[in-house]
Design a protein around this motif. Structure first.
Motif, PDB file in Angstrom:
ATOM      1  N   MET A 215       0.773  -1.143  -0.167  1.00  0.00           N
ATOM      2  CA  MET A 215      -0.030  -0.028  -0.083  1.00  0.00           C
ATOM      3  C   MET A 215       0.810   1.149  -0.164  1.00  0.00           C
ATOM      4  O   MET A 215       1.761   1.182   0.892  1.00  0.00           O
ATOM      5  N   ILE A 216       0.648   2.170  -0.807  1.00  0.00           N
ATOM      6  CA  ILE A 216       1.280   3.608  -0.887  1.00  0.00           C
ATOM      7  C   ILE A 216       0.449   4.390  -0.102  1.00  0.00           C
ATOM      8  O   ILE A 216      -0.734   4.520  -0.547  1.00  0.00           O
ATOM      9  N   ALA A 217       1.236   5.369   0.618  1.00  0.00           N
ATOM     10  CA  ALA A 217       0.588   6.388   1.528  1.00  0.00           C
ATOM     11  C   ALA A 217       1.495   7.469   1.691  1.00  0.00           C
ATOM     12  O   ALA A 217       2.624   7.565   1.301  1.00  0.00           O
ATOM     13  N   THR A 218       0.898   8.685   2.061  1.00  0.00           N
ATOM     14  CA  THR A 218       1.587   9.823   2.034  1.00  0.00           C
ATOM     15  C   THR A 218       1.538  10.083   3.884  1.00  0.00           C
ATOM     16  O   THR A 218       0.538   9.823   4.381  1.00  0.00           O
ATOM     17  N   GLY A 219       2.619  10.757   4.081  1.00  0.00           N
ATOM     18  CA  GLY A 219       2.518  11.179   5.608  1.00  0.00           C
ATOM     19  C   GLY A 219       3.929  12.105   5.756  1.00  0.00           C
ATOM     20  O   GLY A 219       4.403  12.654   4.948  1.00  0.00           O
ATOM     21  N   ARG A 220       4.071  12.553   7.218  1.00  0.00           N
ATOM     22  CA  ARG A 220       5.211  13.348   7.348  1.00  0.00           C
ATOM     23  C   ARG A 220       6.112  12.663   8.468  1.00  0.00           C
ATOM     24  O   ARG A 220       5.661  12.249   9.237  1.00  0.00           O
TER      25      ARG A 220
END
Length: 92
Positions: free
Chosen positions: A1-6
Motif C-alpha cells: 500500500m502506498i501512503a503519504t505522511g510526514r
C-alpha cells in the motif's frame, strides 16, 4: 500500500524514527529504508510518499517513494544524502 505522511522524528543515533501517515496512523521508519533511497537522515516535518507494510498489528515503511523537504519544520537540520562509494555518516 502506498501512503503519504510526514516524518514525525528520525534520530540517526537510534537508526530509526516514525512517520505519521495521512490516515493518522504511525509507521516505523528504519535507517535501512532511508539508505536504499539514498538518504542518511530526514528532518521532522518532511512530507514523504511511502510503501507501507503491516508487521503484525504495526505498520512499517518498506520503501521511500518520494521526499519533499520543503515542508520540514523550521530549525530542523537539512536532509543528509548518502555519498556513493562509502558508508554514510552524519556529515554525509
Amino acid at each position: 500500500m502506498i501512503a503519504t505522511g510526514r516524518v514525525t522524528w528520525f534520530r540517526l543515533e537510534k537508526k530509526f524514527g516514525f512517520v505519521t501517515l495521512d490516515s493518522g496512523e504511525d509507521a516505523f521508519l528504519h535507517i535501512a529504508v532511508l539508505k536504499t533511497a539514498g538518504y542518511v537522515t530526514l528532518p521532522a516535518g518532511t512530507t514523504v510518499q511511502v510503501r507501507v507494510a503491516r508487521d503484525g498489528s504495526k505498520l512499517r515503511i518498506a520503501e521511500l517513494v518520494s521526499v519533499d523537504t520543503s515542508t520540514a519544520d523550521g530549525g530542523e537540520p537539512q536532509p543528509v544524502m548518502r555519498k556513493r562509494g562509502r558508508e554514510p555518516t552524519a556529515e554525509g
